[in-house]
Design an enzyme around this catalytic site. Structure first.
Site, PDB file in Angstrom:
ATOM      1  N   GLY A  27       0.824  -1.207   0.000  1.00  0.00           N
ATOM      2  CA  GLY A  27       0.000   0.000   0.000  1.00  0.00           C
ATOM      3  C   GLY A  27       0.861   1.262   0.000  1.00  0.00           C
ATOM      4  O   GLY A  27       0.526   2.253  -0.645  1.00  0.00           O
TER       5      GLY A  27
ATOM      6  N   ASN B   2      -7.005   4.354   9.602  1.00  0.00           N
ATOM      7  CA  ASN B   2      -6.467   3.120  10.183  1.00  0.00           C
ATOM      8  C   ASN B   2      -6.417   3.104  11.706  1.00  0.00           C
ATOM      9  O   ASN B   2      -6.240   2.050  12.304  1.00  0.00           O
ATOM     10  CB  ASN B   2      -5.058   2.844   9.630  1.00  0.00           C
ATOM     11  CG  ASN B   2      -4.151   4.043   9.709  1.00  0.00           C
ATOM     12  OD1 ASN B   2      -4.453   5.098   9.155  1.00  0.00           O
ATOM     13  ND2 ASN B   2      -3.049   3.911  10.409  1.00  0.00           N
TER      14      ASN B   2
ATOM     15  N   GLN C  92      -7.386   0.259   4.195  1.00  0.00           N
ATOM     16  CA  GLN C  92      -8.227  -0.262   5.290  1.00  0.00           C
ATOM     17  C   GLN C  92      -9.691  -0.423   4.868  1.00  0.00           C
ATOM     18  O   GLN C  92     -10.528  -0.811   5.687  1.00  0.00           O
ATOM     19  CB  GLN C  92      -8.152   0.655   6.518  1.00  0.00           C
ATOM     20  CG  GLN C  92      -6.785   0.722   7.175  1.00  0.00           C
ATOM     21  CD  GLN C  92      -6.379  -0.584   7.888  1.00  0.00           C
ATOM     22  OE1 GLN C  92      -7.167  -1.532   8.024  1.00  0.00           O
ATOM     23  NE2 GLN C  92      -5.134  -0.636   8.349  1.00  0.00           N
TER      24      GLN C  92
ATOM     25  N   HIS D 107      -1.806  -7.542   2.598  1.00  0.00           N
ATOM     26  CA  HIS D 107      -1.706  -8.160   3.923  1.00  0.00           C
ATOM     27  C   HIS D 107      -2.805  -7.737   4.907  1.00  0.00           C
ATOM     28  O   HIS D 107      -2.906  -8.283   6.001  1.00  0.00           O
ATOM     29  CB  HIS D 107      -0.299  -7.979   4.527  1.00  0.00           C
ATOM     30  CG  HIS D 107       0.018  -6.607   5.014  1.00  0.00           C
ATOM     31  ND1 HIS D 107       0.088  -6.298   6.349  1.00  0.00           N
ATOM     32  CD2 HIS D 107       0.322  -5.465   4.357  1.00  0.00           C
ATOM     33  CE1 HIS D 107       0.433  -5.021   6.482  1.00  0.00           C
ATOM     34  NE2 HIS D 107       0.578  -4.497   5.286  1.00  0.00           N
TER      35      HIS D 107
ATOM     36  N   CYS E 114       2.450   1.495  12.697  1.00  0.00           N
ATOM     37  CA  CYS E 114       3.549   2.294  12.157  1.00  0.00           C
ATOM     38  C   CYS E 114       4.027   3.362  13.137  1.00  0.00           C
ATOM     39  O   CYS E 114       5.063   3.960  12.950  1.00  0.00           O
ATOM     40  CB  CYS E 114       3.115   3.000  10.880  1.00  0.00           C
ATOM     41  SG  CYS E 114       2.478   1.863   9.665  1.00  0.00           S
TER      42      CYS E 114
HETATM   43  N1  PLP Z   1      -2.532   3.081   4.353  1.00  0.00           N
HETATM   44  C1  PLP Z   1      -3.192   2.688   5.435  1.00  0.00           C
HETATM   45  C2  PLP Z   1      -4.478   3.366   5.794  1.00  0.00           C
HETATM   46  C3  PLP Z   1      -2.689   1.659   6.237  1.00  0.00           C
HETATM   47  O1  PLP Z   1      -3.356   1.281   7.333  1.00  0.00           O
HETATM   48  C4  PLP Z   1      -1.469   1.056   5.862  1.00  0.00           C
HETATM   49  C5  PLP Z   1      -0.869   0.008   6.712  1.00  0.00           C
HETATM   50  O2  PLP Z   1      -1.030  -0.018   7.903  1.00  0.00           O
HETATM   51  C6  PLP Z   1      -0.829   1.494   4.703  1.00  0.00           C
HETATM   52  C7  PLP Z   1      -1.392   2.503   3.964  1.00  0.00           C
HETATM   53  C8  PLP Z   1       0.449   0.878   4.249  1.00  0.00           C
HETATM   54  O3  PLP Z   1       0.228  -0.363   3.639  1.00  0.00           O
HETATM   55  P1  PLP Z   1       1.423  -1.398   3.500  1.00  0.00           P
HETATM   56  O4  PLP Z   1       1.693  -1.935   4.866  1.00  0.00           O
HETATM   57  O5  PLP Z   1       0.931  -2.422   2.543  1.00  0.00           O
HETATM   58  O6  PLP Z   1       2.581  -0.624   2.954  1.00  0.00           O
END
Ligand code: PLP
Length: 370
Positions: free
Chosen positions: A69, A148, A178, A200, A322
């Site tokens: 993502g 998220n 999400q 994932h 994160c």
């Molecule tokens: N955007 C949102 C809203 C997310 O919750 C996340 C991951 O937690 C991401 C982007 C990033 O996705 P990825 O882990 O596949 O890079």
């Protein structure tokens, strides 16, 4: 074990793991090779692309595979900025995922102007606020579909309508990482020109994502090389992850409506029971994707709540995966008092969550956290 951290990542389903194994051990060719094994890998790739396109009601040509993502968000924003010409204004929200916010910061460092829209008190982004920020030189608006950390559900069709009325040349990007397979997304009605998704979060492995780019919308590639993905994203296609992604999408699409209803019921029960407890504050936006619930157990800091629950085999998140200990920019954007931010945790369900797990969670919370 009770796994309530599905917004961080999800368990890979057996169908997805089996598809990955077959792509690694049997159809292991390089889709660019011209021999039989290559052709067979290329066929798998085409059918995976078609499955994902079907889930989003678009054409396979509108789907490009990426590694995650984060990469999809980077490609959407940098890829549009690189060809925006004199239009150097970008609009996003104050509570996006870091993969959008850091990209926006880089644009600012490169001389672009960025407007950050704050969520309203009800927890969501008001379409009129986004449209009001749009100018003649706004090349893109990027608003996430589901937040998220708090599950706020944005009305992307309404945001798109409002923005396009003001400037029909402004591209609409949404980070739907999400939202994909949690809420129905039909690209014909959703109003987004570009949509980021990730494997994932939907029971596929980590390391695979995709981006929907509406036919006619051009992005400048950010990875150059062998010209895979019609030149938009070079790099040998990760066929195992792609096969698994498609298998997870097929499974998730089939049960989407039932899953939504069930997760909603579980989430409602969780919210109602938690709201009756002392020293608990539930932050539930008016419009919410039910798989994510943000709760403050005000007697303890987030990390302590997480550890206490882990003693009973319950896994949740102290904020987003994160953020790693940093205080939530999402809750700050909502002006949540520091006291509540410091004790906020995220409970996130999946279609495999059960009523027994929710009851167990509530009894452990009652016994140990209030
Ligand atoms: N955007 C949102 C809203 C997310 O919750 C996340 C991951 O937690 C991401 C982007 C990033 O996705 P990825 O882990 O596949 O890079």
């Amino acid at each position: 074990m009770i796994y309530f951290d599905n917004a961080a990542t999800t368990k890979v389903i057996p169908e997805a793991a089996a598809a990955a194994t077959a792509a690694m051990c049997e159809d292991f060719g390089n889709p660019s090779s011209l021999h039989g094994l290559g052709i067979s890998a290329e066929n798998m790739l085409s059918s995976a692309r078609a499955d994902i396109a079907e889930a989003l009601s678009c054409t396979p040509r509108e789907i490009t595979f990426t590694s995650c993502g984060t990469e999809s968000n980077n490609l959407a924003i940098f890829g549009a900025a690189a060809r925006s010409g004199k239009r150097r204004h970008f609009v996003t929200t104050a509570y996006e995922h870091p993969s959008v916010l850091s990209t926006a910061k880089k644009l600012e460092a490169d001389g672009f102007e960025v407007t950050y829209i704050s969520p309203r008190d009800n927890g969501t982004i008001f379409p009129g606020d986004v449209a009001a920020a749009v100018r003649d030189d706004t090349f893109m608006v990027s608003v996430m579909s589901v937040n998220n950390e708090i599950g706020a559900l944005m009305n992307i069709p309404a945001i798109s309508n409002a923005v396009k009325l003001k400037n029909r040349d402004t591209l609409i990007h949404t980070d739907a990482v999400q939202a994909f397979l949690k809420i129905p997304i039909n690209t014909k009605k959703y109003g987004a020109d570009i949509i980021s998704i990730s494997g994932h979060k939907i029971h596929a492995p980590k390391g695979i994502g995709a981006i929907y780019i509406k036919q006619g919308v051009g992005l400048t590639p950010q990875l150059l090389g062998g010209g895979q993905e019609r030149g938009l994203r070079s790099g040998t296609e990760p066929t195992a992850q792609i096969a698994a992604f498609a298998a997870a999408v097929r499974a998730g699409t089939k049960t989407l409506d039932d899953d939504r209803r069930r997760i909603s019921d579980l989430s409602e029960k969780l919210q109602q029971e938690l709201e009756t407890l002392p020293n608990v504050h539930v932050l539930a936006p008016d419009s919410r994707a039910p798989h994510i619930l943000n709760v403050s157990f005000t007697k303890y800091p987030s990390e302590v709540v997480m550890r206490i629950l882990e003693e009973d085999g319950i896994y949740i998140s102290a904020g987003s995966a994160c953020s790693r200990g940093k205080k939530s920019h999402v809750l700050r954007a909502l002006n949540v008092p520091e006291r509540l931010i410091g004790s906020a945790v995220r409970i996130s369900l999946s279609r495999f969550s059960t009523e027994e797990e929710v009851s167990e969670f509530i009894s452990v919370a009652k016994a140990k956290l209030v």
